[in-house]
Write a protein that holds these residues in place. Sequence first.
Motif, PDB file in Angstrom:
ATOM      1  N   UNK A   1       6.532   4.406   9.056  1.00  0.00           N
ATOM      2  CA  UNK A   1       5.179   3.821   9.047  1.00  0.00           C
ATOM      3  C   UNK A   1       5.195   2.464   8.355  1.00  0.00           C
ATOM      4  N   UNK A   2       5.893   2.400   7.225  1.00  0.00           N
ATOM      5  CA  UNK A   2       6.003   1.144   6.478  1.00  0.00           C
ATOM      6  C   UNK A   2       6.697   0.078   7.328  1.00  0.00           C
ATOM      7  N   UNK A   3       7.770   0.463   8.003  1.00  0.00           N
ATOM      8  CA  UNK A   3       8.522  -0.485   8.848  1.00  0.00           C
ATOM      9  C   UNK A   3       7.686  -0.960  10.028  1.00  0.00           C
ATOM     10  N   UNK A   4       6.922  -0.073  10.635  1.00  0.00           N
ATOM     11  CA  UNK A   4       6.051  -0.480  11.753  1.00  0.00           C
ATOM     12  C   UNK A   4       5.000  -1.482  11.283  1.00  0.00           C
ATOM     13  N   UNK A   5       4.420  -1.239  10.123  1.00  0.00           N
ATOM     14  CA  UNK A   5       3.421  -2.152   9.574  1.00  0.00           C
ATOM     15  C   UNK A   5       4.038  -3.519   9.297  1.00  0.00           C
ATOM     16  N   UNK A   6       5.213  -3.542   8.683  1.00  0.00           N
ATOM     17  CA  UNK A   6       5.891  -4.803   8.381  1.00  0.00           C
ATOM     18  C   UNK A   6       6.288  -5.531   9.661  1.00  0.00           C
ATOM     19  N   UNK A   7       6.747  -4.789  10.652  1.00  0.00           N
ATOM     20  CA  UNK A   7       7.120  -5.402  11.930  1.00  0.00           C
ATOM     21  C   UNK A   7       5.911  -6.072  12.573  1.00  0.00           C
ATOM     22  N   UNK A   8       4.785  -5.386  12.585  1.00  0.00           N
ATOM     23  CA  UNK A   8       3.569  -5.962  13.166  1.00  0.00           C
ATOM     24  C   UNK A   8       3.131  -7.208  12.399  1.00  0.00           C
ATOM     25  N   UNK A   9       3.238  -7.168  11.079  1.00  0.00           N
ATOM     26  CA  UNK A   9       2.883  -8.320  10.258  1.00  0.00           C
ATOM     27  C   UNK A   9       3.782  -9.515  10.583  1.00  0.00           C
ATOM     28  N   UNK A  10       5.089  -9.273  10.683  1.00  0.00           N
ATOM     29  CA  UNK A  10       6.034 -10.354  10.991  1.00  0.00           C
ATOM     30  C   UNK A  10       5.787 -10.902  12.395  1.00  0.00           C
ATOM     31  N   UNK A  11       5.453 -10.038  13.343  1.00  0.00           N
ATOM     32  CA  UNK A  11       5.104 -10.503  14.694  1.00  0.00           C
ATOM     33  C   UNK A  11       3.901 -11.432  14.651  1.00  0.00           C
ATOM     34  N   UNK A  12       2.906 -11.083  13.845  1.00  0.00           N
ATOM     35  CA  UNK A  12       1.713 -11.916  13.700  1.00  0.00           C
ATOM     36  C   UNK A  12       2.079 -13.272  13.099  1.00  0.00           C
ATOM     37  N   UNK A  13       2.926 -13.277  12.091  1.00  0.00           N
ATOM     38  CA  UNK A  13       3.373 -14.537  11.496  1.00  0.00           C
ATOM     39  C   UNK A  13       4.101 -15.406  12.513  1.00  0.00           C
ATOM     40  N   UNK A  14       5.023 -14.805  13.243  1.00  0.00           N
ATOM     41  CA  UNK A  14       5.782 -15.571  14.250  1.00  0.00           C
ATOM     42  C   UNK A  14       4.862 -16.125  15.324  1.00  0.00           C
TER      43      UNK A  14
END
Length: 155
Positions: A103-116
């Motif tokens: 769950x933590x990794x999915x949240x971080x992945x989505x956040x990084x996608x938003x940044x990119x």
Amino acid sequence: MPIWVDADACPKVIKEVLYRAAEREQTLVTLVANQSLSVPSSRFLRTLRVPAGFDVADNEIVQRAEAGDLVITADIPLAAEVMAKGAIALNPRGERYSEATIRERLTMRDFMDTLRASGVQTGGPPALNQRDRQQFANQLDKWLQEQKRPTVKLK
């Protein structure tokens, strides 16, 4: 229980660890990729070539993986999907995902996608190092040992 490998992005050194483990433990390892793969000749190593396309290899692994199987992947959504089926997900750096970490990794992945998507350069993960390789080998060995334990049936 078989091992499924998201082979397109799996580092060569990790594949080599898997090749040796497959022979040593006589465990089936299937490498799934959208390109031809060269693997040592072994009755325990298989390749499965899928058509090119977004998430085609991931979808094939999700379809074939069963509860208790081991899936080697750095792809967080793929790890989450196979875990929902009861499979074990291990990344090439030796992190065995749990319900909490995925769950933590999915949240971080989505956040990084938003940044990119907003133009921020985030860079990629650091290069795989000797510690990562050792941690992967240790977690793989741990899973393989778990497979040898007899199951106790309660009456």
